[in-house]
Design a protein around this motif. Structure first.
Motif, short mmCIF file in Angstrom:
data_model
loop_
_atom_site.label_atom_id
_atom_site.label_comp_id
_atom_site.label_asym_id
_atom_site.label_seq_id
_atom_site.Cartn_x
_atom_site.Cartn_y
_atom_site.Cartn_z
N ARG A 121 44.50 50.63 81.76
CA ARG A 121 43.49 51.64 81.42
C ARG A 121 42.33 51.57 82.42
NH1 ARG A 121 44.38 54.28 76.86
NH2 ARG A 121 45.70 53.36 75.24
N PRO A 122 41.76 52.71 82.79
CA PRO A 122 40.63 52.69 83.73
C PRO A 122 39.42 51.99 83.11
CG PRO A 122 40.97 54.90 82.85
CD PRO A 122 42.13 54.08 82.41
N ARG A 130 36.64 64.55 84.34
CA ARG A 130 37.19 65.85 84.71
C ARG A 130 38.59 65.74 85.31
NH1 ARG A 130 33.56 64.37 88.62
NH2 ARG A 130 34.27 64.49 90.81
N HIS A 131 38.99 64.51 85.67
CA HIS A 131 40.32 64.30 86.24
C HIS A 131 41.27 63.80 85.15
CE1 HIS A 131 38.92 64.96 90.31
NE2 HIS A 131 37.96 64.06 90.13
N HIS A 132 42.19 64.63 84.77
CA HIS A 132 43.16 64.24 83.75
C HIS A 132 44.46 63.71 84.38
CE1 HIS A 132 40.67 65.85 80.57
NE2 HIS A 132 40.52 66.97 81.27
N PHE A 133 44.72 64.09 85.61
CA PHE A 133 45.93 63.64 86.31
C PHE A 133 45.56 63.15 87.71
CE2 PHE A 133 47.62 66.42 83.09
CZ PHE A 133 48.80 65.80 82.70
N CYS A 134 46.38 62.27 88.22
CA CYS A 134 46.22 61.80 89.60
C CYS A 134 47.59 61.79 90.25
CB CYS A 134 45.59 60.41 89.64
SG CYS A 134 46.58 59.14 88.82
N SER A 164 46.37 57.13 81.01
CA SER A 164 47.56 56.54 80.38
C SER A 164 47.64 55.05 80.68
CB SER A 164 48.82 57.24 80.88
OG SER A 164 49.02 56.96 82.26
N THR A 165 48.48 54.36 79.93
CA THR A 165 48.75 52.95 80.20
C THR A 165 50.22 52.67 79.92
OG1 THR A 165 48.13 50.67 79.65
CG2 THR A 165 48.16 52.25 77.85
N GLY A 166 50.80 51.75 80.68
CA GLY A 166 52.21 51.42 80.50
C GLY A 166 52.95 51.41 81.82
N TRP A 167 54.25 51.24 81.75
CA TRP A 167 55.06 51.11 82.96
C TRP A 167 55.32 52.46 83.61
CZ3 TRP A 167 55.98 46.69 85.37
CH2 TRP A 167 55.89 45.50 84.65
N VAL A 207 41.80 54.12 88.56
CA VAL A 207 43.25 54.08 88.37
C VAL A 207 43.74 52.71 88.81
CG1 VAL A 207 45.47 55.08 88.99
CG2 VAL A 207 43.47 56.56 88.75
N ARG A 208 44.13 51.88 87.84
CA ARG A 208 44.44 50.48 88.14
C ARG A 208 45.88 50.16 87.79
NH1 ARG A 208 41.47 46.45 85.25
NH2 ARG A 208 41.84 47.73 83.40
#
Length: 381
Positions: A121-122, A130-134, A164-167, A207-208
């Motif tokens: 999670r960031p 404002r950024h929902h996707f990367c 989002s979080t996960g693989w 984004v980690r």
């Protein structure tokens, strides 16, 4: 009266004979285990290095393709017959990864290679609400001999949710194939994250991805490699995938006819009139712990290979699954038309594969499928 009792002492010859027997038994055991290793495609057993936890992905994959005894559920569930997982060797806090593929055989066919990254999670979200996707892109690092600089080749790119979080799984097959053809070209992989507008994003806060250095082993970057080492059995290659008749569900018990029950009832009365036990499947458990392999095998701890035992007397019933050749041979044997013709033999007429999940010498976890390891049923041939 003095009674003297002589205590028997082992003679020199007896000791020498005992040592000879023990040495011969040890040699037979060593030769047998070496031959068993060859069956499993190994020259030496991997070194056991304690109880390290295998990746959850590999455990889940094993449970998907194998039942509790290691027997393959469906031979077409797995791509190829070998799956390997590699942890990142750089263990850097940067988004660069490198994997040691030295344990992959040079003759193995590379089918698919996947980079598995765990997205965290960031840490900060206010600025990037404002950024929902990367856009996450995976690059293969290349060494330019002319300019002596590192260049990049795009392997995979796609959009993922920022929060989002996960693989996340990315295909990197091209890179692995090039590394296998030229080991020196393996400079690793790099991850680049941008906004939808193409602006680089902060990968320490916004984004980690988990790294091998700073995060738990269960979240470490991992390369998963699907290969085929060419050991696919002729039975499997010639099988029609749409044929569901050879499902890997094993019979619940040995195949036994009425003659076998009669034989057991007569055991206590007259040995001379006992009817030979008909061809049937009997247990044959292979215990990896007794062999000394429990230190590096994760699953299964052992498996029931079964074996076929019993007579194939005339007339051969359909319950004995005879081939036409076996039927003719039994007739010739019964009529004594030709000398030296024995009854047909009781052998496996259906074989299933098993799956082995184990650690190799580099502590990589390997899932390997071995064909023709379990006698599914027996017949007369």
């Amino acid at each position: 009266m003095v009674v003297c009792t002589a205590v028997a002492r082992p003679t020199k010859n007896n000791l020498e004979n005992q040592l000879k027997v023990e040495n011969e038994a040890g040699e037979v055991r060593s030769a047998a285990i070496k031959r068993l290793l060859e069956v499993f495609g190994m020259e030496d057993p991997p070194m056991a290095r304690g109880h390290k936890q295998p990746p959850q992905y590999m455990l889940d994959l094993y449970n998907t393709v194998a039942d509790v005894n290691g027997v393959t559920k469906d031979p077409y569930l797995l791509e190829g017959n070998t799956v390997r997982s590699f942890f990142d060797k750089l263990r850097s806090d940067q988004v660069q990864f490198r994997f040691n593929l030295s344990n992959v055989g040079s003759t193995e066919k590379i089918l698919t290679a996947e980079l598995h990254l765990f997205k965290l999670r960031p840490q900060t979200s206010a600025t990037f609400n404002r950024h929902h996707f990367c856009q996450v892109s995976i690059y293969q690092l290349l060494n330019s001999k002319k300019m002596n600089i590192t260049q990049k080749k795009l392997l995979s790119s796609r959009l993922i949710p920022v929060h989002s979080t996960g693989w996340e799984v990315f295909t990197v097959t091209q890179a692995v194939r090039s590394w296998m053809s030229d080991e020196d070209s393996n400079l690793g992989l790099q991850v680049v994250v941008r906004t939808l507008g193409g602006t680089p994003m902060d990968m320490k806060h916004h984004v980690r991805f988990a790294s091998g250095r700073n995060h738990h082993q269960s979240k470490q970057p991992m390369l998963v490699l699907f290969t085929d080492d060419g050991r696919r059995s002729a039975t499997l290659e010639n099988k029609d995938p749409s044929d569901s008749g050879d499902s890997p569900s094993l019979p619940q018990g040995p195949m036994m006819g009425a003659a076998s029950r009669t034989a057991r009832s007569l055991d206590y009365f007259d040995e001379e009139i006992i009817t030979p036990t008909p061809c049937q499947r009997q247990p044959l458990y292979v215990d990896f712990e007794e062999i000394g392999w429990s230190g590096w095998i994760v699953s299964p701890r052992g498996y029931n290979a079964y074996h076929c035992k019993g007579a194939c007397p005339f007339p051969l019933g359909q319950n004995m699954r005879p081939t036409n050749h076996a039927t003719v041979q039994s007739i010739i044997n019964a009529l004594k038309l030709t000398k030296g013709i024995d009854m047909p033999c009781c052998v496996p007429d259906k074989l299933f594969s098993i799956n082995l999940l184990y650690f190799d010498d580099e502590e990589n976890v390997v899932l390997k499928q071995y064909d023709d390891m379990v006698a599914g049923s027996c017949g007369c041939q």
